[in-house]
Motif scaffolding. Structure first.
Motif, short mmCIF file in Angstrom:
data_model
loop_
_atom_site.label_atom_id
_atom_site.label_comp_id
_atom_site.label_asym_id
_atom_site.label_seq_id
_atom_site.Cartn_x
_atom_site.Cartn_y
_atom_site.Cartn_z
N TYR A 1 25.33 100.01 14.03
CA TYR A 1 25.63 99.29 15.27
C TYR A 1 27.14 99.33 15.53
O TYR A 1 27.59 99.62 16.64
N GLN A 2 27.94 99.06 14.49
CA GLN A 2 29.39 99.09 14.65
C GLN A 2 29.87 100.51 14.97
O GLN A 2 30.73 100.70 15.84
N LEU B 1 29.13 101.22 18.59
CA LEU B 1 30.09 100.56 19.48
C LEU B 1 31.41 101.33 19.50
O LEU B 1 32.02 101.51 20.56
N ARG B 2 31.86 101.78 18.33
CA ARG B 2 33.11 102.54 18.27
C ARG B 2 32.98 103.86 19.04
O ARG B 2 33.90 104.27 19.75
N THR C 1 34.70 94.31 12.47
CA THR C 1 33.42 94.20 11.78
C THR C 1 32.72 92.90 12.13
O THR C 1 31.50 92.87 12.39
N ALA D 1 31.33 93.10 15.72
CA ALA D 1 30.08 93.86 15.79
C ALA D 1 28.93 93.06 15.21
O ALA D 1 27.81 93.08 15.74
N ASP E 1 27.97 90.33 17.65
CA ASP E 1 27.30 90.93 18.80
C ASP E 1 25.87 91.33 18.42
O ASP E 1 24.94 91.18 19.22
#
Length: 352
Positions: free
Chosen positions: A151-152, A155-156, A271, A274, A277
């Motif tokens: 997920y992180q 997003l990046r 971190t 994320a 979120d």
């Protein structure tokens, strides 16, 4: 809502608690357990005092928990354990990190399985995230456990693409799958740019990739990582960040956090952001597709391992994999990463 944060005194755990409050996911009617070990009790009490001082009107009920057996929450964030050192002269291998954190994963997973209510959702933040997901899934059931690494990374990936194109991140749909760390799999074939037609998107995709193919991505990332490490060890962090900024978006995703960690700043804020979120998505009450490390049993591409894939999630866990139209090289790369993760999990199990 009851949320437990295991490892609340760590940089990321602390940030998770603060961001839960700042983003309005918890309030005075909710409860957050700050979970740590007995030596951390004084620090936990100081943390409670500081948070109440800062957010008195908005703060949830804050409980200190020093025993894994006393965890009681609908959602549990696992952010405890050993982290990689920031001194590049004393590197820690992923194998050593796995051995260091495996016992902690097992201790908490077993305690929650024995003493929990049987419906907890667990978000694994600590690394190796694939190992944490594997252990918690074994004890709690695989549908109730997520790893936040994919997920992180997603997003990046979207942020890097959006920044290069001058768009809001919400207009970019693309996924970074695979293993959190060196086994990233950028799925450029999944790229969708809201407001652009397919032909325009294809043109922008080629521009963003700068000639780097899916087949060439793993070796290029490995070679660039060596180069960035050499710059860091030489004390030239400025040049490391400058060089990363010249690379394609998918390489920046893999290298940016690496340089940030060894700069001493670490990546705790990003971190935690994320993670919170991801919590918001899970708790929304709606079924939503997001990338996460989950324990698969052949649901997609025959993968039978823990790996980052797009999954449909709801308030009771992940429901199913949401397949993406991968190209042949992305397909092969994701399967190769899956086999690699399986081998690592077996090695870490044998070393326990």
């Amino acid at each position: 809502m009851n949320i437990a944060v295991i490892g609340a005194t760590g940089l990321t755990g602390h940030q998770v608690v603060v961001q839960l409050i700042l983003k309005g996911l918890v309030g005075p009617m909710d409860r957050v357990q700050l979970v740590g070990r007995p030596p951390a009790e004084a620090r936990l009490r100081g943390m409670v005092a500081d948070i109440r001082d800062a957010f008195f009107e908005a703060a949830p009920e804050l409980d200190i928990t020093l025993s894994p057996e006393e965890i009681a929450a609908e959602v549990i964030v696992f952010a405890a354990g050993v982290t990689l050192p920031t001194d590049s002269r004393t590197p820690m291998t992923r194998d050593a990190l796995a051995i260091a954190n495996r016992t902690l994963f097992e201790t908490y997973a077993q305690a929650i399985a024995r003493h929990g209510h049987g419906h907890e959702l667990v978000i694994v933040v600590s690394n190796p995230v694939e190992l944490g997901v594997s252990i918690f899934a074994h004890h709690l059931g695989r549908r109730r456990v997520f790893g936040m690494g994919a997920y992180q990374d997603t997003l990046r990936f979207r942020r890097e693409i959006a920044g290069e194109l001058g768009l809001a991140r919400q207009r970019v749909e693309a996924y970074m799958l695979g293993e959190h760390g060196s086994g990233l799999v950028p799925t450029w074939s999944s790229l969708r740019l809201h407001g652009f037609d397919p032909e325009e998107t294809d043109q922008l995709r080629r521009r963003l990739r700068r000639g780097l193919t899916s087949a060439g991505y793993p070796d290029t990332l490995a070679n660039e990582t060596k180069g960035i490490r050499a710059l860091i060890e030489a004390g030239d962090l400025g040049e490391a960040f400058r060089h990363i900024g010249t690379l394609p978006a998918d390489l920046r995703v893999g290298l940016g956090p690496f340089a940030t960690h060894y700069s001493g700043a670490k990546t705790a804020v990003a971190t935690a952001n994320a993670t919170v979120d991801m919590l918001r998505v899970v708790l929304s009450g709606h079924q939503t597709v997001m990338a996460a490390q989950v324990a698969l049993k052949g649901e997609w591409l025959g993968l039978d391992t823990v790996i980052g894939v797009p999954v449909l999630v709801g308030h009771q866990g992940w429901v199913t994999v949401n397949p993406l139209p991968l190209d042949d090289d992305e397909h092969a790369q994701l399967c190769a990463v899956g086999r690699g993760v399986t081998d690592k999990l077996r090695e870490w199990e044998a070393a326990a």
